[in-house]
Design a protein around this motif. Structure first.
Motif, PDB file in Angstrom:
ATOM      1  N   PRO A 184       3.365  11.155  -4.675  1.00 19.80           N
ATOM      2  CA  PRO A 184       2.456  11.889  -5.561  1.00 19.80           C
ATOM      3  C   PRO A 184       3.223  12.552  -6.707  1.00 19.80           C
ATOM      4  CG  PRO A 184       1.965  12.367  -3.266  1.00 19.80           C
ATOM      5  CD  PRO A 184       3.255  11.605  -3.276  1.00 19.80           C
ATOM      6  N   ILE A 185       2.531  12.816  -7.798  1.00 20.94           N
ATOM      7  CA  ILE A 185       3.184  13.246  -9.021  1.00 20.94           C
ATOM      8  C   ILE A 185       3.948  14.560  -8.841  1.00 20.94           C
ATOM      9  CG2 ILE A 185       1.144  14.483  -9.921  1.00 20.94           C
ATOM     10  CD1 ILE A 185       1.932  13.350 -12.716  1.00 20.94           C
ATOM     11  N   ASP A 186       3.407  15.507  -8.070  1.00 19.62           N
ATOM     12  CA  ASP A 186       4.035  16.823  -7.948  1.00 19.62           C
ATOM     13  C   ASP A 186       4.921  16.957  -6.720  1.00 19.62           C
ATOM     14  OD1 ASP A 186       4.412  19.316  -9.160  1.00 19.62           O
ATOM     15  OD2 ASP A 186       2.981  20.289  -7.805  1.00 19.62           O
ATOM     16  N   GLU A 187       5.015  15.896  -5.908  1.00 21.17           N
ATOM     17  CA  GLU A 187       5.811  16.002  -4.680  1.00 21.17           C
ATOM     18  C   GLU A 187       7.285  16.297  -4.934  1.00 21.17           C
ATOM     19  OE1 GLU A 187       5.178  13.386  -1.049  1.00 21.17           O
ATOM     20  OE2 GLU A 187       7.206  12.773  -1.661  1.00 21.17           O
ATOM     21  N   PRO A 188       7.939  15.688  -5.937  1.00 19.69           N
ATOM     22  CA  PRO A 188       9.359  16.000  -6.137  1.00 19.69           C
ATOM     23  C   PRO A 188       9.623  17.493  -6.327  1.00 19.69           C
ATOM     24  CG  PRO A 188       8.790  14.041  -7.364  1.00 19.69           C
ATOM     25  CD  PRO A 188       7.503  14.594  -6.850  1.00 19.69           C
ATOM     26  N   ARG A 189       8.750  18.178  -7.075  1.00 21.27           N
ATOM     27  CA  ARG A 189       8.945  19.615  -7.261  1.00 21.27           C
ATOM     28  C   ARG A 189       8.772  20.357  -5.945  1.00 21.27           C
ATOM     29  NH1 ARG A 189       5.551  22.514 -11.863  1.00 21.27           N
ATOM     30  NH2 ARG A 189       3.816  21.540 -10.729  1.00 21.27           N
ATOM     31  N   GLN A 190       7.746  20.017  -5.184  1.00 21.58           N
ATOM     32  CA  GLN A 190       7.515  20.681  -3.899  1.00 21.58           C
ATOM     33  C   GLN A 190       8.667  20.437  -2.931  1.00 21.58           C
ATOM     34  OE1 GLN A 190       3.772  18.982  -2.747  1.00 21.58           O
ATOM     35  NE2 GLN A 190       2.641  19.940  -4.425  1.00 21.58           N
ATOM     36  N   LYS A 191       9.128  19.188  -2.865  1.00 19.26           N
ATOM     37  CA  LYS A 191      10.232  18.860  -1.965  1.00 19.26           C
ATOM     38  C   LYS A 191      11.533  19.520  -2.411  1.00 19.26           C
ATOM     39  CE  LYS A 191       8.058  16.044   0.878  1.00 19.26           C
ATOM     40  NZ  LYS A 191       7.898  16.357   2.324  1.00 19.26           N
ATOM     41  N   LEU A 192      11.704  19.692  -3.725  1.00 21.37           N
ATOM     42  CA  LEU A 192      12.906  20.377  -4.207  1.00 21.37           C
ATOM     43  C   LEU A 192      12.920  21.832  -3.761  1.00 21.37           C
ATOM     44  CD1 LEU A 192      15.504  20.298  -5.927  1.00 21.37           C
ATOM     45  CD2 LEU A 192      14.102  20.973  -7.889  1.00 21.37           C
ATOM     46  N   VAL A 193      11.781  22.501  -3.858  1.00 21.78           N
ATOM     47  CA  VAL A 193      11.696  23.889  -3.403  1.00 21.78           C
ATOM     48  C   VAL A 193      12.065  23.985  -1.919  1.00 21.78           C
ATOM     49  CG1 VAL A 193      10.104  25.808  -2.972  1.00 21.78           C
ATOM     50  CG2 VAL A 193      10.020  24.584  -5.155  1.00 21.78           C
ATOM     51  N   GLY A 249       7.510  13.066 -12.848  1.00 18.25           N
ATOM     52  CA  GLY A 249       6.370  13.682 -13.491  1.00 18.25           C
ATOM     53  C   GLY A 249       5.959  13.161 -14.856  1.00 18.25           C
ATOM     54  N   THR A 250       6.534  12.046 -15.332  1.00 19.12           N
ATOM     55  CA  THR A 250       6.144  11.509 -16.648  1.00 19.12           C
ATOM     56  C   THR A 250       5.669  10.067 -16.551  1.00 19.12           C
ATOM     57  OG1 THR A 250       7.586  13.001 -17.903  1.00 19.12           O
ATOM     58  CG2 THR A 250       6.959  10.954 -18.977  1.00 19.12           C
ATOM     59  N   PHE A 251       6.422   9.204 -15.881  1.00 21.81           N
ATOM     60  CA  PHE A 251       6.046   7.799 -15.689  1.00 21.81           C
ATOM     61  C   PHE A 251       5.980   7.522 -14.190  1.00 21.81           C
ATOM     62  CE2 PHE A 251       8.611   7.751 -19.664  1.00 21.81           C
ATOM     63  CZ  PHE A 251       7.643   7.288 -20.556  1.00 21.81           C
ATOM     64  N   GLN A 252       4.871   6.948 -13.729  1.00 26.05           N
ATOM     65  CA  GLN A 252       4.800   6.602 -12.309  1.00 26.05           C
ATOM     66  C   GLN A 252       5.526   5.285 -12.071  1.00 26.05           C
ATOM     67  OE1 GLN A 252       0.973   6.211 -10.332  1.00 26.05           O
ATOM     68  NE2 GLN A 252       1.956   6.472  -8.324  1.00 26.05           N
ATOM     69  N   LEU A 253       6.628   5.363 -11.359  1.00 28.56           N
ATOM     70  CA  LEU A 253       7.428   4.187 -11.037  1.00 28.56           C
ATOM     71  C   LEU A 253       7.323   3.808  -9.565  1.00 28.56           C
ATOM     72  CD1 LEU A 253      10.683   5.157 -12.981  1.00 28.56           C
ATOM     73  CD2 LEU A 253       8.758   3.788 -13.812  1.00 28.56           C
ATOM     74  N   THR A 254       7.042   4.790  -8.720  1.00 26.14           N
ATOM     75  CA  THR A 254       7.098   4.557  -7.270  1.00 26.14           C
ATOM     76  C   THR A 254       5.897   5.193  -6.578  1.00 26.14           C
ATOM     77  OG1 THR A 254       8.605   6.451  -7.138  1.00 26.14           O
ATOM     78  CG2 THR A 254       9.597   4.264  -7.196  1.00 26.14           C
ATOM     79  N   ASN A 255       5.989   5.414  -5.267  1.00 23.40           N
ATOM     80  CA  ASN A 255       4.800   5.728  -4.467  1.00 23.40           C
ATOM     81  C   ASN A 255       4.449   7.200  -4.349  1.00 23.40           C
ATOM     82  OD1 ASN A 255       4.751   2.994  -3.991  1.00 23.40           O
ATOM     83  ND2 ASN A 255       4.756   3.144  -1.757  1.00 23.40           N
ATOM     84  N   GLY A 280       0.817  -1.209   0.000  1.00 23.58           N
ATOM     85  CA  GLY A 280       0.000   0.000   0.000  1.00 23.58           C
ATOM     86  C   GLY A 280       0.849   1.257   0.000  1.00 23.58           C
ATOM     87  N   GLY A 281       0.182   2.403   0.118  1.00 22.56           N
ATOM     88  CA  GLY A 281       0.872   3.683   0.183  1.00 22.56           C
ATOM     89  C   GLY A 281       1.188   4.307  -1.151  1.00 22.56           C
ATOM     90  N   ARG A 282       0.704   3.727  -2.241  1.00 20.27           N
ATOM     91  CA  ARG A 282       1.001   4.252  -3.569  1.00 20.27           C
ATOM     92  C   ARG A 282       0.019   5.366  -3.914  1.00 20.27           C
ATOM     93  NH1 ARG A 282       4.056   2.015  -7.716  1.00 20.27           N
ATOM     94  NH2 ARG A 282       3.488   2.589  -9.855  1.00 20.27           N
ATOM     95  N   ALA A 283       0.534   6.555  -4.162  1.00 22.51           N
ATOM     96  CA  ALA A 283      -0.321   7.685  -4.523  1.00 22.51           C
ATOM     97  C   ALA A 283      -0.950   7.442  -5.891  1.00 22.51           C
ATOM     98  CB  ALA A 283       0.489   8.969  -4.537  1.00 22.51           C
ATOM     99  N   LYS A 284      -2.148   7.977  -6.089  1.00 23.18           N
ATOM    100  CA  LYS A 284      -2.824   7.858  -7.377  1.00 23.18           C
ATOM    101  C   LYS A 284      -2.435   9.037  -8.264  1.00 23.18           C
ATOM    102  CE  LYS A 284      -7.381   7.237  -9.516  1.00 23.18           C
ATOM    103  NZ  LYS A 284      -6.927   6.050 -10.290  1.00 23.18           N
ATOM    104  N   TRP A 285      -1.813   8.749  -9.382  1.00 18.50           N
ATOM    105  CA  TRP A 285      -1.449   9.788 -10.339  1.00 18.50           C
ATOM    106  C   TRP A 285      -2.618  10.052 -11.288  1.00 18.50           C
ATOM    107  CZ3 TRP A 285       3.987  10.159 -12.901  1.00 18.50           C
ATOM    108  CH2 TRP A 285       4.975  10.265 -11.905  1.00 18.50           C
ATOM    109  N   PRO A 311      18.550  13.324 -11.125  1.00 12.68           N
ATOM    110  CA  PRO A 311      17.224  12.775 -10.833  1.00 12.68           C
ATOM    111  C   PRO A 311      16.701  13.285  -9.499  1.00 12.68           C
ATOM    112  CG  PRO A 311      18.917  11.120 -10.440  1.00 12.68           C
ATOM    113  CD  PRO A 311      19.613  12.301 -11.043  1.00 12.68           C
ATOM    114  N   ILE A 312      15.390  13.581  -9.472  1.00  9.67           N
ATOM    115  CA  ILE A 312      14.772  14.056  -8.230  1.00  9.67           C
ATOM    116  C   ILE A 312      13.525  13.259  -7.868  1.00  9.67           C
ATOM    117  CG2 ILE A 312      15.656  16.407  -8.537  1.00  9.67           C
ATOM    118  CD1 ILE A 312      12.797  17.228  -9.393  1.00  9.67           C
ATOM    119  N   GLY A 313      13.155  12.245  -8.666  1.00 11.65           N
ATOM    120  CA  GLY A 313      11.919  11.512  -8.417  1.00 11.65           C
ATOM    121  C   GLY A 313      12.122  10.021  -8.288  1.00 11.65           C
TER     122      GLY A 313
END
Length: 342
Positions: free
Chosen positions: A306-315, A298-304, A52-57, A260-262
């Protein structure tokens, strides 16, 4: 008794991609990360997949940038990077057009009808590519080595593919006449105009199926030109910053690092192979990169995550480390960046 055990013990599977002497990262059969961690076991994979724990893209997540139409060449002191999607970028520098891990396919999977699917189209239409001189191909995972795209590139551009040991066997099995320059870590390739591609270590692994794990090598690249150095880390875990420090010692500084950031959650399973945004910022600082382009998100969902989290966490990570946001961009398909000189 010993003889009976010997008869029932399974022999080690032969490496069908590479046959060479043992080294500090090859044991004679498979490659490994020196002082690093191997990929998770099959039981760990099952624990992750069913835990479980996989975000829905979203099914579709359009880029805010229109498809780019690159100019034929960038010369002089210019450096332009255009995001295609995931780890695929077009780097234009010193009169050269270079693609990193090019993928134009709809899915990154051994199956055409299943597996991770694009949520946004490539940021450059294939027909709008400028003449491609070289491809930097970091390893053989399907989201990086896409044979369908390589066939199209061979037919329409005939680029030189630079890749680490063993991947030439995979490519030549499908595209016998592809021009390939294959090297171990520490190797180098000369391109036109005096540019040099260095093949460098990263902390990752490889496989195309269930029977070829770590039988082909993985790498990052340093592109050395008169207009500056570009570091493409491919796919990597942070590995306590070891390889970033090595890049700083060997290459001194970079005008641009493509990092890589995601694809980093859950950390217990992904940490050794995929760095998170905070680690990417630390890596940028450790390797002395003036600027960085964030990819692999942000292009292929490989892991858990959310789609926009890498950008938010990078900021958040940039603020925590005191790095201006305009120095490290989480790039999206179609985005074009004329990278400033240091």
């Amino acid at each position: 008794m010993a003889e009976s055990v010997a008869r029932t013990r399974r022999p080690l599977r032969r490496n069908s991609y590479f046959d060479g002497p043992a080294s500090d990262h090859f044991d004679g059969r498979v490659f490994f990360n020196p002082d690093g961690r191997p990929p998770g076991r099959f039981v760990d994979l099952l624990k992750w997949q069913f835990g479980g724990g996989r975000a829905k893209w979203p099914i579709v997540w359009p880029s805010p940038f229109p498809p780019a139409k690159p100019k034929p060449r960038v010369s002089g002191s210019g450096l332009r990077v255009t995001m295609v999607g995931h780890a695929s970028t077009l780097v234009q520098i010193a009169g050269l057009n270079i693609l990193t891990d090019p993928v134009w396919s709809e899915r990154v999977s051994p199956l055409s009808f299943a597996g991770p699917k694009r949520v946004n189209p490539p940021g450059i239409a294939f027909a709008d590519l400028p003449p491609i001189d070289a491809v930097l191909l970091s390893h053989n995972h399907y989201d990086h080595l896409d044979l369908a795209t390589l066939k199209r590139l061979k037919r329409e551009h005939d680029p030189l593919v630079v890749t680490p040991l063993g991947n030439d066997r995979i490519i030549h099995a499908a595209i016998p006449d592809m021009r390939i320059s294959v090297h171990d870590w520490g190797g180098r390739v000369k391109l036109a105009g005096g540019a040099i591609v260095h093949i460098e270590p990263v902390h990752h692994w490889s496989a195309r199926g269930t029977r070829d794990r770590r039988m082909a090598l993985w790498c990052g690249f340093v592109l050395e030109t008169a207009a500056g150095k570009v570091y493409f880390a491919g796919d990597t875990g942070f590995h306590a910053g070891f390889n970033y420090r090595l890049m700083a010692r060997k290459h001194r500084r970079f005008r641009l690092a493509i990092l890589p950031i995601g694809a980093y959650e859950p950390r217990w399973f992904m940490e050794s192979q995929h760095q998170n945004p905070d680690e990417a910022v630390r890596g940028m600082l450790l390797c002395r990169a003036e600027n960085a382009a964030g990819c692999h998100w942000g292009t292929f969902q490989l892991t858990n995550e959310p789609i926009d989290e890498p950008r938010q966490k990078l900021v958040e990570a940039l603020a925590a480390h005191g790095v201006p946001q305009d120095r490290f961009r989480p790039m999206q398909p179609g985005e074009v960046w004329d990278v400033p000189e240091g």
